[in-house]
Design a protein around this motif. Structure first.
Motif, PDB file in Angstrom:
ATOM      1  N   THR A 174      13.811  -5.349  -3.226  1.00 47.95           N
ATOM      2  CA  THR A 174      12.748  -5.472  -4.653  1.00 47.95           C
ATOM      3  C   THR A 174      13.668  -4.814  -5.922  1.00 47.95           C
ATOM      4  N   LEU A 175      13.779  -5.748  -7.003  1.00 43.37           N
ATOM      5  CA  LEU A 175      14.365  -5.199  -8.079  1.00 43.37           C
ATOM      6  C   LEU A 175      12.966  -4.736  -9.079  1.00 43.37           C
ATOM      7  N   PHE A 176      13.142  -3.341  -9.493  1.00 39.02           N
ATOM      8  CA  PHE A 176      11.814  -2.838 -10.158  1.00 39.02           C
ATOM      9  C   PHE A 176      12.192  -2.570 -11.404  1.00 39.02           C
ATOM     10  N   PHE A 177      12.048  -3.132 -12.708  1.00 38.61           N
ATOM     11  CA  PHE A 177      12.249  -2.798 -14.050  1.00 38.61           C
ATOM     12  C   PHE A 177      11.454  -2.122 -14.806  1.00 38.61           C
ATOM     13  N   VAL A 178      11.951  -0.925 -15.359  1.00 42.78           N
ATOM     14  CA  VAL A 178      11.094  -0.039 -16.094  1.00 42.78           C
ATOM     15  C   VAL A 178      11.686   0.083 -17.533  1.00 42.78           C
ATOM     16  N   HIS A 179      10.830  -0.221 -18.313  1.00 41.51           N
ATOM     17  CA  HIS A 179      11.171  -0.317 -19.930  1.00 41.51           C
ATOM     18  C   HIS A 179      11.230   1.199 -20.527  1.00 41.51           C
ATOM     19  N   GLY A 180      11.631   1.099 -21.796  1.00 42.80           N
ATOM     20  CA  GLY A 180      11.865   2.609 -22.343  1.00 42.80           C
ATOM     21  C   GLY A 180      10.662   2.631 -23.410  1.00 42.80           C
ATOM     22  N   TRP A 181      11.131   3.722 -24.260  1.00 40.41           N
ATOM     23  CA  TRP A 181      10.182   4.309 -25.335  1.00 40.41           C
ATOM     24  C   TRP A 181       9.620   2.935 -26.163  1.00 40.41           C
ATOM     25  N   CYS A 182       8.575   2.780 -26.363  1.00 42.89           N
ATOM     26  CA  CYS A 182       7.642   1.786 -27.392  1.00 42.89           C
ATOM     27  C   CYS A 182       7.892   0.456 -27.116  1.00 42.89           C
ATOM     28  N   ILE A 183       8.503   0.157 -26.114  1.00 44.63           N
ATOM     29  CA  ILE A 183       8.578  -1.274 -25.850  1.00 44.63           C
ATOM     30  C   ILE A 183       7.940  -1.580 -24.756  1.00 44.63           C
ATOM     31  N   ASN A 184       8.126  -2.660 -23.995  1.00 46.35           N
ATOM     32  CA  ASN A 184       7.429  -3.278 -22.750  1.00 46.35           C
ATOM     33  C   ASN A 184       8.043  -4.033 -21.812  1.00 46.35           C
ATOM     34  N   LYS A 185       7.249  -4.710 -21.139  1.00 49.05           N
ATOM     35  CA  LYS A 185       8.014  -5.509 -19.779  1.00 49.05           C
ATOM     36  C   LYS A 185       8.785  -6.694 -20.168  1.00 49.05           C
TER      37      LYS A 185
END
Length: 290
Positions: free
Chosen positions: A52-63
């Motif tokens: 599984t590749l699990f992507f986590v976004h940064g500050w003030c942005i989104n998926k």
């Protein structure tokens, strides 16, 4: 938590996805409501595979910032993206916005979707989040990839009086004039000279629409010792960073932290949307080594 990079008279601060693939059908589990400590977490779940590749976004942005990666990788992997609570379409009904709490959100998704062989990929402030998530669940998390972050791990800096004064001034501006500060900082420091207007406008719009209380709370977290936490994971850290700003590897070497860095040439802080093909190539190379 080290969230944003801003140099104030020599004092460095560390700053700090994916829309559903239109060519792939969402898994049935996408209809499952995921909640952690009363907060709903919005996510996408596409593709199949034993990793599984699990992507986590940064500050003030989104998926949705990971949309190109979803399209590229869900043919061979199960691919998860989330909106961290407080951002995107996830809930905001809590008061704590720190690395530990966000990492628990990531682990809650892993648990509730029964994910296995998880490679966490975290942009900007999510670098710290995925490190803590790996500590929380060392069995299910098998790999860590940071995206334009962890650029001064293990490097000590003793601030001068002027540094402290500049820091206090910056914090006051963040608290009382968030939007003007954030707009100025993002526009001046997180883009490269070649960053196109489409990317600039997208990021600036998301920052302007962010909940200022939550975004400010994220910025004020600064108690995460990345070097000691990386050692605790007992995992190699892979980085895909822009080559515009230097990644100092001195701390990795002096503390014997296993690492590998790949660079995306001439981008700002958002290489996954600025040069997605080059970014995806670097990620493919990393996945082959995990």
């Amino acid at each position: 938590m080290k969230i944003f990079n801003i140099l104030l008279s020599g004092f460095l601060f560390a700053f700090c996805v994916s829309c559903t693939n239109p060519l792939a059908t969402n898994r049935k589990s996408d209809r499952v409501k995921i909640v952690n400590q009363g907060v709903q977490i919005d996510y996408t779940d596409t593709g199949r595979g034993d990793t599984t590749l699990f992507f986590v976004h940064g500050w003030c942005i989104n998926k949705t910032y990971w949309s190109n990666q979803v399209v590229k990788f869900n043919k061979r992997y199960r691919v998860i993206t989330i909106d961290l609570p407080g951002f995107g379409k996830s809930g905001k009904n809590r008061k704590v916005w720190d690395t530990k709490t966000f990492s628990n959100d990531v682990n809650a998704v892993i648990s509730q979707l029964n994910l296995k062989n998880v490679i966490l990929i975290g942009h900007s402030m999510a670098g710290d989040i995925i490190i803590q998530s790996a500590i929380n669940d060392p069995v299910k998390v098998i790999g860590l990839v940071g995206v334009d972050n962890l650029k001064s791990v293990g490097i000590e800096h003793t601030p001068s009086k002027q540094d402290k004064a500049d820091y206090n001034k910056a914090i006051d501006e963040v608290k009382h004039h968030f939007k003007s500060f954030a707009y100025k900082y993002v526009n001046n420091d997180l883009f490269f000279k070649t960053t196109g207007s489409e990317v600039r406008n997208r990021v600036l719009k998301d920052v302007a629409n962010a909940d200022s209380v939550i975004a400010t709370a994220c910025l004020l977290q600064d108690d995460f010792n990345e070097a000691s936490k990386l050692i605790q994971t007992k995992k190699k850290i892979y980085l895909i960073n822009s080559d515009v700003n230097t990644t100092d590897t001195t701390g990795f070497k002096s503390k014997n932290i296993p690492y590998k860095i790949m660079y995306v040439h001439a981008t700002g802080h958002f290489p996954m949307i600025e040069k997605p093909e080059e970014f995806n190539l670097r990620l493919e190379q990393i996945l082959a080594g995990i």
